[in-house]
Enzyme design. Structure first.
Site, PDB file in Angstrom:
ATOM      1  N   GLU A 161       0.819  -1.207   0.000  1.00 49.27           N
ATOM      2  CA  GLU A 161       0.000   0.000   0.000  1.00 49.27           C
ATOM      3  C   GLU A 161       0.855   1.260   0.000  1.00 49.27           C
ATOM      4  O   GLU A 161       0.511   2.252  -0.637  1.00 49.27           O
ATOM      5  CB  GLU A 161      -0.967   0.004   1.185  1.00 49.27           C
ATOM      6  CG  GLU A 161      -2.098  -1.014   1.067  1.00 49.27           C
ATOM      7  CD  GLU A 161      -2.949  -0.837  -0.186  1.00 49.27           C
ATOM      8  OE1 GLU A 161      -2.947   0.261  -0.778  1.00 49.27           O
ATOM      9  OE2 GLU A 161      -3.613  -1.810  -0.591  1.00 49.27           O
ATOM     10  N   TYR A 167      -5.849   7.149   3.703  1.00 43.41           N
ATOM     11  CA  TYR A 167      -6.044   6.073   2.740  1.00 43.41           C
ATOM     12  C   TYR A 167      -5.395   4.773   3.213  1.00 43.41           C
ATOM     13  O   TYR A 167      -6.040   3.714   3.288  1.00 43.41           O
ATOM     14  CB  TYR A 167      -5.484   6.440   1.359  1.00 43.41           C
ATOM     15  CG  TYR A 167      -5.293   5.193   0.519  1.00 43.41           C
ATOM     16  CD1 TYR A 167      -6.390   4.518   0.007  1.00 43.41           C
ATOM     17  CD2 TYR A 167      -4.023   4.644   0.333  1.00 43.41           C
ATOM     18  CE1 TYR A 167      -6.241   3.332  -0.691  1.00 43.41           C
ATOM     19  CE2 TYR A 167      -3.861   3.468  -0.365  1.00 43.41           C
ATOM     20  CZ  TYR A 167      -4.972   2.812  -0.878  1.00 43.41           C
ATOM     21  OH  TYR A 167      -4.818   1.642  -1.552  1.00 43.41           O
ATOM     22  N   ASP A 184      -9.199   6.179  -2.225  1.00 47.95           N
ATOM     23  CA  ASP A 184      -8.059   6.687  -2.988  1.00 47.95           C
ATOM     24  C   ASP A 184      -8.609   7.375  -4.241  1.00 47.95           C
ATOM     25  O   ASP A 184      -9.814   7.592  -4.359  1.00 47.95           O
ATOM     26  CB  ASP A 184      -7.083   5.557  -3.334  1.00 47.95           C
ATOM     27  CG  ASP A 184      -7.595   4.665  -4.452  1.00 47.95           C
ATOM     28  OD1 ASP A 184      -8.830   4.673  -4.704  1.00 47.95           O
ATOM     29  OD2 ASP A 184      -6.791   3.970  -5.085  1.00 47.95           O
TER      30      ASP A 184
END
Length: 378
Positions: A42, A125, A143
DNA sequence: AAGCCGGGGTC
DNA sequence: GACCCAGGCTT
């Protein structure tokens, strides 16, 4: 909720195998996602496409198989592995975060959004993504893909960044209690492959029938955003200094700011100008760039070699065309000069000679790799 | 709220 | 070659 199960079915049919993912099939037979893998991927995926991340992720996991390995690594090694991926503060925060989780949380990532948010390099996020994907807990993951998909689905015409709030709320309502992580990845995959910024493939979309944006024909103009500022152009010179053995002089950049902590070839400051300066020699470049702000003027002549007992060599000569490179907020024209130097130069702490077979493994951002290619060193 | 941070993809 | 993409941190 009807729409979430429609999308999850689409996700199950179109699932992409990626090195950091635990497929729905494997989860069903009891496999648990690896939080370290989810976090690393991520962070790499922030502002970066899946295609660009894949090989970097695989190399990181091979070199540092678990979080403690990464926490015990040298930051310089992390920066070397990160070189070329961009946004280098991510690598510095990644290293800091690994050490923090190792020492404060005994190597186990916390599973609440609130605690995750306190970690370096983890924002709204990423905290939501780890909560949902690694721990299968409810979280509204938003996102850029989610903003685009949901603003179209509900025909939300609020411009960014104000749009963020209503999208977060809607994502929270749509996300099922059952498979929050798969649902978040489904929306993001839909945005990356079907509901694209331009030329969306609406015919392939499981939500086509209920998409309010498409129904009213405004989908391609969503999400609405502010007009962006023009980028200025900067000019500067870089100096590729070689020894007879082919070793190139490198220098470590300041720890923060642009390309922070990365390596570079020495050079002038990069000065904003509306037109290219009419500099020909290396010496002229040094003077022109040094004249940018009055304070540094006195040091202009020694600036590129600060700390080195070195005058501008007579043999410093131009190599080919200037390197062009675009950063987030400016364009750069970089004139590359090179010369060969006798052995015996006294180097300060932040400089070293890099032999040809070591050069490719250095923590060099793309712009300096371009410069070294122009000087035929890479 | 706005500016600072890369690099890759598309047309 | 011009333009698009867009998460976290800092101020």
């Amino acid at each position: 909720m009807q729409e979430s199960s429609e999308l999850l079915q689409w996700y199950d049919r179109n699932h992409r195998e990626l090195p950091w993912r635990t497929s729905p099939v494997r989860q069903k037979s009891g496999a648990k996602p690896n939080a370290y893998h989810v976090w690393l991927s991520e962070v790499m995926l922030q502002q970066t496409t899946v295609a660009a991340v894949k090989d970097y992720f695989t190399r990181f996991i091979r070199r540092w198989p678990c979080l403690e390995d990464l926490a015990n690594s040298d930051l310089d090694d992390v920066l070397k592995e990160w070189a070329g991926l961009g946004y280098y503060s991510r690598a510095r925060n990644l290293h800091k975060c690994a050490q923090h989780v190792a020492s404060v949380f005994s190597g186990e990532f916390p599973s609440s959004e609130k605690e995750l948010l306190d970690l370096p390099g983890v924002g709204p996020y990423t905290a939501a993504a780890i909560t949902a994907i690694a721990f299968n807990k409810h979280a509204a993951v938003v996102d850029g893909n989610v903003e685009r998909v949901l603003s179209r689905l509900a025909a939300l015409e609020t411009p960014l960044p104000t749009l963020k709030r209503p999208v977060k709320d809607l994502m929270g309502q749509l996300t099922p209690k059952d498979r929050p992580g798969d649902f978040a990845q489904a929306v993001m995959d839909l945005g990356a492959t079907v509901c694209t910024a331009r030329n969306p493939a609406c015919g392939l979309c499981p939500w086509m029938q209920r998409c309010q944006g498409r129904l009213t024909g405004i989908h391609e103009s969503l999400p609405r955003k502010r007009p962006k500022k023009a980028k200025p152009t900067r000019y500067g010179a870089a100096f590729v200094i070689k020894q007879k053995d082919g070793a190139v002089l490198l220098r470590k950049r300041h720890a923060k700011g642009l390309l922070g902590g990365m390596s570079e070839v020495p050079g002038t400051d990069w000065r904003v100008s509306s037109a290219a300066p009419s500099c020909v020699t290396a010496q002229e470049w040094v003077q022109w760039a040094g004249a940018g702000d009055g304070a540094a003027k006195d040091e202009a002549l020694s600036l590129p070699f600060k700390g080195l007992s070195l005058e501008m060599p007579e043999t410093m000569s131009l190599c080919a065309e200037p390197v062009k490179h675009t950063f987030t907020h400016f364009h750069l024209y970089l004139q590359v000069f090179c010369c060969e130097l006798e052995y015996g130069l006294n180097l300060p702490e932040n400089c070293w000679w890099s032999l040809p077979n070591a050069l490719a493994g250095e923590a060099l951002p793309t712009v300096f790799k371009k410069a070294l290619r122009a000087a035929q060193c890479l």
